[in-house]
Design a protein around this motif. Sequence first.
Motif, PDB file in Angstrom:
ATOM      1  N   LEU A 119       0.831  -1.195   0.000  1.00 37.00           N
ATOM      2  CA  LEU A 119       0.000   0.000   0.000  1.00 37.00           C
ATOM      3  C   LEU A 119       0.871   1.254   0.000  1.00 37.00           C
ATOM      4  N   LYS A 120       1.901   1.274   0.840  1.00 34.66           N
ATOM      5  CA  LYS A 120       2.827   2.414   0.874  1.00 34.66           C
ATOM      6  C   LYS A 120       3.538   2.584  -0.461  1.00 34.66           C
ATOM      7  N   LEU A 121       3.942   1.439  -1.048  1.00 33.05           N
ATOM      8  CA  LEU A 121       4.627   1.467  -2.341  1.00 33.05           C
ATOM      9  C   LEU A 121       3.730   2.104  -3.403  1.00 33.05           C
ATOM     10  N   TYR A 122       2.475   1.659  -3.479  1.00 34.97           N
ATOM     11  CA  TYR A 122       1.566   2.185  -4.494  1.00 34.97           C
ATOM     12  C   TYR A 122       1.204   3.649  -4.250  1.00 34.97           C
ATOM     13  N   LYS A 123       1.086   4.050  -2.994  1.00 38.48           N
ATOM     14  CA  LYS A 123       0.822   5.466  -2.697  1.00 38.48           C
ATOM     15  C   LYS A 123       1.994   6.335  -3.143  1.00 38.48           C
ATOM     16  N   ALA A 124       3.211   5.871  -2.862  1.00 35.67           N
ATOM     17  CA  ALA A 124       4.407   6.624  -3.272  1.00 35.67           C
ATOM     18  C   ALA A 124       4.507   6.682  -4.788  1.00 35.67           C
ATOM     19  N   ALA A 125       4.205   5.559  -5.453  1.00 34.60           N
ATOM     20  CA  ALA A 125       4.251   5.529  -6.923  1.00 34.60           C
ATOM     21  C   ALA A 125       3.218   6.489  -7.510  1.00 34.60           C
ATOM     22  N   LEU A 126       2.038   6.527  -6.910  1.00 31.74           N
ATOM     23  CA  LEU A 126       0.991   7.441  -7.374  1.00 31.74           C
ATOM     24  C   LEU A 126       1.429   8.895  -7.221  1.00 31.74           C
ATOM     25  N   THR A 127       2.056   9.217  -6.103  1.00 29.63           N
ATOM     26  CA  THR A 127       2.562  10.580  -5.868  1.00 29.63           C
ATOM     27  C   THR A 127       3.588  10.957  -6.932  1.00 29.63           C
ATOM     28  N   LEU A 128       4.530  10.055  -7.218  1.00 33.50           N
ATOM     29  CA  LEU A 128       5.549  10.337  -8.242  1.00 33.50           C
ATOM     30  C   LEU A 128       4.921  10.475  -9.625  1.00 33.50           C
ATOM     31  N   ALA A 129       3.956   9.600  -9.941  1.00 30.08           N
ATOM     32  CA  ALA A 129       3.304   9.645 -11.253  1.00 30.08           C
ATOM     33  C   ALA A 129       2.487  10.930 -11.416  1.00 30.08           C
ATOM     34  N   GLU A 130       1.781  11.329 -10.343  1.00 30.90           N
ATOM     35  CA  GLU A 130       0.983  12.571 -10.404  1.00 30.90           C
ATOM     36  C   GLU A 130       1.869  13.800 -10.531  1.00 30.90           C
ATOM     37  N   ALA A 131       3.104  13.707 -10.058  1.00 32.46           N
ATOM     38  CA  ALA A 131       4.053  14.819 -10.191  1.00 32.46           C
ATOM     39  C   ALA A 131       4.623  14.877 -11.608  1.00 32.46           C
ATOM     40  N   LEU A 143      10.654   2.351  -7.480  1.00 30.37           N
ATOM     41  CA  LEU A 143      10.575   2.258  -6.022  1.00 30.37           C
ATOM     42  C   LEU A 143      11.032   0.880  -5.534  1.00 30.37           C
ATOM     43  N   LYS A 144      10.664  -0.169  -6.256  1.00 34.61           N
ATOM     44  CA  LYS A 144      11.098  -1.516  -5.877  1.00 34.61           C
ATOM     45  C   LYS A 144      12.623  -1.628  -5.956  1.00 34.61           C
ATOM     46  N   LYS A 145      13.198  -1.091  -7.034  1.00 31.88           N
ATOM     47  CA  LYS A 145      14.656  -1.145  -7.207  1.00 31.88           C
ATOM     48  C   LYS A 145      15.386  -0.341  -6.130  1.00 31.88           C
ATOM     49  N   CYS A 146      14.724   0.698  -5.635  1.00 32.04           N
ATOM     50  CA  CYS A 146      15.349   1.585  -4.635  1.00 32.04           C
ATOM     51  C   CYS A 146      14.864   1.279  -3.219  1.00 32.04           C
ATOM     52  N   ASN A 147      14.296   0.094  -3.025  1.00 32.42           N
ATOM     53  CA  ASN A 147      13.835  -0.344  -1.695  1.00 32.42           C
ATOM     54  C   ASN A 147      12.898   0.681  -1.042  1.00 32.42           C
ATOM     55  N   ASN A 148      11.957   1.173  -1.837  1.00 32.44           N
ATOM     56  CA  ASN A 148      10.917   2.120  -1.402  1.00 32.44           C
ATOM     57  C   ASN A 148      11.447   3.491  -0.967  1.00 32.44           C
ATOM     58  N   ASP A 149      12.664   3.825  -1.371  1.00 33.02           N
ATOM     59  CA  ASP A 149      13.223   5.151  -1.077  1.00 33.02           C
ATOM     60  C   ASP A 149      12.734   6.100  -2.172  1.00 33.02           C
ATOM     61  N   GLU A 150      11.778   6.976  -1.802  1.00 27.20           N
ATOM     62  CA  GLU A 150      11.160   7.861  -2.799  1.00 27.20           C
ATOM     63  C   GLU A 150      12.168   8.794  -3.463  1.00 27.20           C
ATOM     64  N   ASN A 151      13.081   9.360  -2.680  1.00 27.01           N
ATOM     65  CA  ASN A 151      14.068  10.291  -3.243  1.00 27.01           C
ATOM     66  C   ASN A 151      14.977   9.596  -4.248  1.00 27.01           C
ATOM     67  N   LEU A 157      14.491   7.886 -11.821  1.00 23.50           N
ATOM     68  CA  LEU A 157      13.550   8.148 -12.920  1.00 23.50           C
ATOM     69  C   LEU A 157      13.936   9.402 -13.700  1.00 23.50           C
ATOM     70  N   LEU A 158      14.350  10.434 -12.987  1.00 31.00           N
ATOM     71  CA  LEU A 158      14.769  11.676 -13.664  1.00 31.00           C
ATOM     72  C   LEU A 158      16.030  11.442 -14.488  1.00 31.00           C
ATOM     73  N   ASP A 159      16.982  10.677 -13.942  1.00 35.29           N
ATOM     74  CA  ASP A 159      18.212  10.363 -14.689  1.00 35.29           C
ATOM     75  C   ASP A 159      17.883   9.561 -15.939  1.00 35.29           C
ATOM     76  N   THR A 160      16.959   8.600 -15.829  1.00 33.09           N
ATOM     77  CA  THR A 160      16.547   7.775 -16.970  1.00 33.09           C
ATOM     78  C   THR A 160      15.880   8.643 -18.023  1.00 33.09           C
ATOM     79  N   ARG A 161      14.996   9.531 -17.580  1.00 35.73           N
ATOM     80  CA  ARG A 161      14.293  10.419 -18.508  1.00 35.73           C
ATOM     81  C   ARG A 161      15.283  11.347 -19.217  1.00 35.73           C
ATOM     82  N   GLU A 162      16.249  11.853 -18.465  1.00 29.49           N
ATOM     83  CA  GLU A 162      17.261  12.764 -19.015  1.00 29.49           C
ATOM     84  C   GLU A 162      18.116  12.056 -20.068  1.00 29.49           C
TER      85      GLU A 162
END
Length: 168
Positions: A119-131, A143-151, A157-162
């Motif tokens: 639930l925490k994982l999906y809430k954090a993912a939703l926050t990042l996606a909405e941003a 988030l899974k790869k980063c052990n749920n560390d949002e930062n 994700l920003l590095d990948t996008r860049e």
Amino acid sequence: ATWMNPITEVIEVETGSTVDIPIEVQNETKWPWKRGCFFGLEDRDAKSNIIVGDIPIDFEVRGLQTFKLSIPVQVSEHIDTSKGDTFELALKFFGPRGSSFGQRIVIKIKVVEGANSRLKLYKAALTLAEAGIAGFDECVEALKKCNNDENAACQMLLDTRESKELYK
């Protein structure tokens, strides 16, 4: 003390939960146990995200008696489940002065992600996606790869996008 019906399978426990594991034990001597005996982790100084509290043997154990115990195993919600590790809990009986006795009891635990963690994982993912950082599925994977560390996930994700924008 001898474990009557050893558990051979691996017991799955969700993060952030407690499970009671039943065992049956026999006093294989003809003498009763002294008051003040307890059951707990063999390594008395172990520090872990898996907690097994000492269980006082606050009832009479007569010679050759068989009895049942329920071992409460508590798993922190902060334990890393990404590697699918199996943990071995080594448990023993201890006398009133802290000396161990009897058979070593080993229980294998596999920690799986709990519903609360998902639930925490999906809430954090939703926050990042909405941003607007990435799509929801990409955010979940980051988030899974980063052990749920949002930062860390956000930076990844920003590095990948860049890097994708550089190679267009």
